[in-house]
Design a protein around this motif. Structure first.
Motif, PDB file in Angstrom:
ATOM      1  N   CYS C 136      62.296  67.303  34.854  1.00  0.00           N
ATOM      2  CA  CYS C 136      60.564  67.828  34.453  1.00  0.00           C
ATOM      3  C   CYS C 136      59.280  67.038  35.267  1.00  0.00           C
ATOM      4  CB  CYS C 136      60.323  67.603  33.221  1.00  0.00           C
ATOM      5  SG  CYS C 136      58.622  68.435  32.422  1.00  0.00           S
ATOM      6  N   LYS C 137      58.575  67.270  35.739  1.00  0.00           N
ATOM      7  CA  LYS C 137      57.621  66.399  36.638  1.00  0.00           C
ATOM      8  C   LYS C 137      56.398  65.944  35.728  1.00  0.00           C
ATOM      9  CE  LYS C 137      60.300  68.404  39.618  1.00  0.00           C
ATOM     10  NZ  LYS C 137      61.383  69.564  39.441  1.00  0.00           N
ATOM     11  N   HIS C 138      56.052  66.731  35.093  1.00  0.00           N
ATOM     12  CA  HIS C 138      55.516  65.664  33.673  1.00  0.00           C
ATOM     13  C   HIS C 138      54.122  66.263  34.183  1.00  0.00           C
ATOM     14  CE1 HIS C 138      57.871  64.557  30.495  1.00  0.00           C
ATOM     15  NE2 HIS C 138      58.676  64.090  31.400  1.00  0.00           N
ATOM     16  N   CYS C 139      53.650  67.079  35.087  1.00  0.00           N
ATOM     17  CA  CYS C 139      52.561  67.297  35.599  1.00  0.00           C
ATOM     18  C   CYS C 139      50.879  66.821  35.341  1.00  0.00           C
ATOM     19  CB  CYS C 139      52.067  68.988  35.560  1.00  0.00           C
ATOM     20  SG  CYS C 139      53.776  70.161  36.197  1.00  0.00           S
ATOM     21  N   ALA C 142      49.190  70.438  33.799  1.00  0.00           N
ATOM     22  CA  ALA C 142      50.996  71.023  33.276  1.00  0.00           C
ATOM     23  C   ALA C 142      50.584  72.185  32.471  1.00  0.00           C
ATOM     24  CB  ALA C 142      51.105  70.581  32.310  1.00  0.00           C
ATOM     25  N   PRO C 143      51.032  72.570  33.955  1.00  0.00           N
ATOM     26  CA  PRO C 143      51.208  74.700  33.748  1.00  0.00           C
ATOM     27  C   PRO C 143      51.642  75.262  32.348  1.00  0.00           C
ATOM     28  CG  PRO C 143      51.718  74.271  35.879  1.00  0.00           C
ATOM     29  CD  PRO C 143      51.601  72.713  35.392  1.00  0.00           C
ATOM     30  N   CYS C 144      52.717  74.343  31.579  1.00  0.00           N
ATOM     31  CA  CYS C 144      52.905  75.306  30.289  1.00  0.00           C
ATOM     32  C   CYS C 144      52.363  74.101  29.829  1.00  0.00           C
ATOM     33  CB  CYS C 144      54.795  74.098  30.573  1.00  0.00           C
ATOM     34  SG  CYS C 144      54.573  72.976  30.501  1.00  0.00           S
ATOM     35  N   VAL C 161      54.272  65.020  29.060  1.00  0.00           N
ATOM     36  CA  VAL C 161      54.180  66.550  28.714  1.00  0.00           C
ATOM     37  C   VAL C 161      55.908  66.565  27.294  1.00  0.00           C
ATOM     38  CG1 VAL C 161      54.268  69.303  28.538  1.00  0.00           C
ATOM     39  CG2 VAL C 161      53.342  67.029  30.440  1.00  0.00           C
ATOM     40  N   CYS C 178      56.085  77.400  34.251  1.00  0.00           N
ATOM     41  CA  CYS C 178      56.276  76.505  35.270  1.00  0.00           C
ATOM     42  C   CYS C 178      56.554  76.610  36.511  1.00  0.00           C
ATOM     43  CB  CYS C 178      57.332  75.791  34.376  1.00  0.00           C
ATOM     44  SG  CYS C 178      58.412  74.036  35.324  1.00  0.00           S
ATOM     45  N   PRO C 179      56.165  76.175  37.635  1.00  0.00           N
ATOM     46  CA  PRO C 179      55.695  76.065  38.979  1.00  0.00           C
ATOM     47  C   PRO C 179      57.450  75.986  39.379  1.00  0.00           C
ATOM     48  CG  PRO C 179      53.910  75.129  38.803  1.00  0.00           C
ATOM     49  CD  PRO C 179      54.876  74.673  37.191  1.00  0.00           C
ATOM     50  N   PHE C 180      58.003  75.008  38.493  1.00  0.00           N
ATOM     51  CA  PHE C 180      59.443  73.800  39.023  1.00  0.00           C
ATOM     52  C   PHE C 180      60.290  75.018  37.788  1.00  0.00           C
ATOM     53  CE2 PHE C 180      55.682  71.181  39.565  1.00  0.00           C
ATOM     54  CZ  PHE C 180      55.722  70.851  40.381  1.00  0.00           C
ATOM     55  N   VAL C 182      61.199  74.725  35.227  1.00  0.00           N
ATOM     56  CA  VAL C 182      61.936  73.237  34.219  1.00  0.00           C
ATOM     57  C   VAL C 182      61.972  73.992  32.575  1.00  0.00           C
ATOM     58  CG1 VAL C 182      61.740  71.062  33.453  1.00  0.00           C
ATOM     59  CG2 VAL C 182      60.969  71.374  35.918  1.00  0.00           C
ATOM     60  N   VAL C 183      61.340  73.962  32.422  1.00  0.00           N
ATOM     61  CA  VAL C 183      60.965  74.362  30.558  1.00  0.00           C
ATOM     62  C   VAL C 183      61.557  75.413  30.506  1.00  0.00           C
ATOM     63  CG1 VAL C 183      58.914  75.293  30.825  1.00  0.00           C
ATOM     64  CG2 VAL C 183      59.853  74.743  28.549  1.00  0.00           C
ATOM     65  N   LYS C 194      62.751  70.715  26.818  1.00  0.00           N
ATOM     66  CA  LYS C 194      62.204  70.450  28.495  1.00  0.00           C
ATOM     67  C   LYS C 194      63.009  68.638  28.252  1.00  0.00           C
ATOM     68  CE  LYS C 194      57.844  69.383  28.679  1.00  0.00           C
ATOM     69  NZ  LYS C 194      57.946  68.042  29.528  1.00  0.00           N
TER      70      LYS C 194
HETATM   71  S1  SF4 Z   1      57.943  71.805  32.145  1.00  0.00           S
HETATM   72 FE1  SF4 Z   1      56.876  72.619  34.653  1.00  0.00          FE
HETATM   73  S2  SF4 Z   1      54.772  72.749  34.423  1.00  0.00           S
HETATM   74 FE2  SF4 Z   1      55.781  71.487  32.577  1.00  0.00          FE
HETATM   75  S3  SF4 Z   1      55.577  69.574  32.735  1.00  0.00           S
HETATM   76 FE3  SF4 Z   1      57.186  69.682  33.056  1.00  0.00          FE
HETATM   77  S4  SF4 Z   1      57.007  71.004  35.417  1.00  0.00           S
HETATM   78 FE4  SF4 Z   1      54.988  70.533  34.896  1.00  0.00          FE
END
Ligand code: SF4
Lengths: 364, 83, 317
Positions: C136-139, C142-144, C161, C178-180, C182-183, C194
């Motif tokens: 997880c990128k922990h944006c 964060a879109p999630c 996140v 999530c754009p990646f 992940v979750v 996640k």
């Molecule tokens: S689950 Fe997806 S959107 Fe949420 S922080 Fe991780 S990479 Fe970003």
């Protein structure tokens, strides 16, 4: 407890297939063994049915308000039925949404916060206020049924007439927020055309609301009202057609169109939705209007087709969006331009064929 | 529904490890229909009391899906009691 | 010894009490194989960083150092008590894990670049294989988290996140957000899961399990600014050594941190196109699309309402 070795062979066998690149996206976009780069929304028929129900109920209240504003005595039934359809939608909507939760007993956590970046949160409070105000608008009808000799109905009627306006505002939200719900995700097909999807859901909702009301008027032998509502349905269906075409163009441009044809069920649903929800009503209503004579049969057909088509359209859009998320060729191509990437570092650039037959990385 | 009796030794979110009376340890995931919530598990772990987990196999994963955690259904075996 | 340490880990932070070019002085307090206490601020010894609430932490995953041993996958499963999947053979190189999921929070990708045409293009490291430990990128935006209607997803005091399991009601909206990819929703327990960037370990002063277990330091944990500095130095170093394909993914202005995402707390050093690893080159923040969709919808519905008012304003009373 099952251990890996206890797993029946056929079940393990199913996992023994390499993910493969699916058709769609740009040819020169690599993927990781075709494995999905995104996760699709874990929603089913409950959600697409809700989107349809919410839109129809919301639009019915909006149209009912227009009838109330006209002050016409002959349109009173339209106002009253708009209220009833609104109420039925509100009553069906909440259970549909709660049933779709994977931990339904915690549904009330939706009310803990309001988040303006989340259409799911916006929608929760839209549905809540729509239900509340619609509840007030149906009070006079309910009381008339339950207590025929009760006086003081006047006051309740005034409350209902006033509540009609906030109910209509919330009704507008009910027609459209679901488009934002889908668009504000990373699923390529939904994300590709937010404006077009908004217009499409709204127009289809108004068409469904008008069709539902026209159906009731027709069945209660008020052809004049049914005809009037038919005209509204015609305008809304035309708008729906325009937005559908525009979104199709957007899908082509953003290279996500293949998600619609990815599986036969979705492709069929998508086409059928257009034929049934747009083609049939436009034909029936058009003929009825041009001929100058009202045909009960055409009117009923148009209404039923509009409703069925509206429901089918939500299902098709939902499935196509999920397909697009599951297809890494589409999603990775889509995400190549989506963020306005600017200059890519050399290592991130596509390879190009060089004169000596090898491939090299583009330098700029 | 199957049952396993033992002591909860590790808890992470809604997942916990149960060391059964026979010494084998098994991973469980708490089902959303269980009466207990993930936050209740830590208490059980800290109390180190024997519990019985009623569970089904979690399809596709090597874990049990715990539908209920109840007071122990059987006493400790004789060797355990002696120890 | 001093020399060797310096060249092996030139990026180790000197700010956290690390004596330049030597071991952390507190290491000598714990020379036994079995220690019956938790080492206070253990992360100082293992990652050279002191974990304090209010600071911004993350991962720097240098894929050029990854040897595909999957220690991170195992350490993550072990610490977080995540069940193993019965998945069988995938046919995707050595990757039977396939991807991140509700019960897999670190995933090592294996890309076999055996294409002849690529060979002159390849760097000498990793012998034509690319491996990357995804997470997880922990944006930053964060879109999630922006999609979560219950507030179950929140930003912690460590700038990470996390999904709060006692609040999540399994609506599933974070999943497509999530754009990646992940979750993920666990269909068994009905909640979203996640990577938590080992929230519990951070609170106890421990480095996240994956980073601690990584034998090549491909996964590095630390304060984001420190990591960013290290990463930039590493890219420069690789470029000097001829590996000009190396670039950062997820740092400001780089691929992965596009479309309003600003930066990823867990960022990567890659040496091929992001898509090769299954990563989007230019993802966006989905909440940007709320206004266009809702606005157009409301405008359309309102116009049609006006049409209704117009139609209804006919003569009959
Ligand atoms: S689950 Fe997806 S959107 Fe949420 S922080 Fe991780 S990479 Fe970003």
């Amino acid at each position: 407890m099952t251990l890996v070795n206890d797993v029946p062979f056929d079940r393990r066998e199913r996992g023994t297939r390499k993910a493969e690149r699916q058709p769609g996206g740009a040819k020169d976009t690599p993927t990781y063994y075709g494995h999905p780069a995104l996760k699709a929304a874990p929603w089913g028929w409950l959600v697409w049915s809700y989107i349809f129900v919410a839109g129809t109920a919301g639009a019915a209240q909006v149209i009912g308000t227009a009838a109330q504003l006209s002050g016409r005595e002959d349109l009173k039934p339209v106002r009253d039925n708009g209220r009833i359809i609104g109420m039925l939608g509100a009553l069906a909507g909440a259970p549909l949404l709660i049933a779709d939760l994977h931990t339904p007993k915690r549904f009330y956590n939706m009310l803990r916060i309001f988040r303006s970046t989340s259409p799911m949160s916006i929608g929760t409070f839209t549905l809540l206020s729509f239900s509340g105000f619609t509840g007030l608008t149906v009070l006079p009808q309910a009381l008339r049924r339950l207590f025929p000799f009760w006086r003081g109905k006047k006051a309740v009627e005034t409350v209902a007439d006033v509540a009609q306006f906030p109910a209509a505002v919330a009704g507008l939200g009910m027609t459209s927020y679901t488009a934002a719900l889908l668009s504000a995700t990373s699923s390529p097909l939904w994300a590709a055309a937010p404006k077009e999807l908004g217009g499409r859901f709204a127009a289809s909702s108004v068409a469904s609301g008008a069709a539902a009301l026209a159906l009731v008027e027709e069945l209660n032998d008020r052809p004049a009202n049914a005809r009037l509502l038919g005209k509204l349905a015609l305008v809304a269906t035309a708008a729906n057609l325009v937005f559908s075409r525009l979104s199709r163009l957007k899908y082509r441009e953003r290279k996500v169109e293949a998600a619609i044809d990815a599986d036969p069920a979705t492709a069929t649903a998508y086409r059928a939705a257009t034929v049934i929800g747009v083609g049939v009503p436009l034909f029936c209503l058009g003929v009825s209007l041009l001929s100058g004579r009202h045909s009960r049969r055409l009117s009923l057909t148009a209404s039923l087709a509009t409703l069925a088509g509206g429901l089918l359209m939500r299902k098709a859009v939902m499935q196509a969006g999920e397909n697009s998320a599951n297809n890494s060729a589409i999603s990775l191509t889509f995400a190549r331009e989506d963020g306005g990437r600017g200059e890519l570092p050399p290592g991130a650039r596509p390879l190009i064929p060089a004169e000596d037959g090898t491939r090299r990385r583009r330098l700029h | 529904m199957r049952e396993m009796t033992g002591i909860i030794t590790v808890v992470q979110e809604g997942r916990f490890r149960l060391v059964a009376d026979d010494g084998r340890s098994t991973l469980f995931v708490l089902s959303p229909s269980a009466r207990l919530e993930p936050q209740d598990l830590t208490g059980l772990q800290q109390a180190e009391r024997r519990v019985t987990v009623r569970y089904r196999d979690d399809r596709g994963r090597i874990a049990g899906l715990a539908h209920d955690i109840v007071p122990p259904r059987s006493g400790p075996t004789r060797s355990q009691a002696a120890a | 010894m001093t020399e060797a340490w310096d060249t092996a880990k030139p990026w180790i932070s000197k700010s956290a009490g690390m004596i330049e070019g030597s071991l952390h002085p507190r290491v000598l307090d714990y020379t036994d194989s079995f220690i019956d206490e938790v080492i206070p601020n253990e992360s100082e010894l293992t990652a050279g960083v002191t974990i304090e609430p209010g600071k911004s932490y993350g991962f720097f995953t240098d894929t050029t150092l990854c040897i595909g041993c999957k220690a991170c996958e195992v350490a993550c499963k072990e610490w977080n008590q995540l069940p193993a999947e019965e998945q069988g053979m995938s046919g995707m190189s050595y990757d039977n894990t396939r991807g991140l999921s509700s019960s897999t929070w670190r995933h090592v990708t294996f890309v076999e670049k055996v294409d002849r045409e690529h060979t002159d293009d390849m760097q000498p490291f990793q012998s034509n294989w690319l491996m990357m430990s995804d997470v997880c990128k922990h944006c930053a935006n964060a879109p999630c988290l922006e999609a979560c209607p219950t507030g179950a997803l929140f930003r912690t005091e460590f700038d990470t996140v996390v999904v709060q399991q006692d609040i999540c009601n399994g609506c599933g909206y974070c999943v497509p957000a999530c754009p990646f990819g992940v979750v993920d929703l666990d269909m068994s327990d009905g909640k979203a899961h996640k990577c938590t960037l080992c929230y519990d370990r951070l609170k106890g002063g421990l480095e996240p399990a994956c980073a601690k277990s990584c034998p090549t330091d491909s996964i590095q944990f630390g304060e984001w600014d420190d990591l960013y500095e290290r990463a930039q130095e590493r890219v420069e170093d690789l470029h000097e050594r001829g590996a000009t394909n190396a670039y950062l993914y997820g740092t400001p202005g780089a691929p992965g941190a596009t479309g309003g995402l600003e930066r990823l707390q867990a960022f990567f050093l890659l040496s091929d196109r992001p898509e090769v690893y299954g990563l989007p080159a230019a993802p966006t923040r989905p909440s940007r699309r709320v206004a266009p969709a809702l606005g157009t919808g409301l405008a359309t519905a309102a116009s049609l309402a006006l049409a209704a008012i117009f139609l209804f304003s006919g003569k009959r009373r």
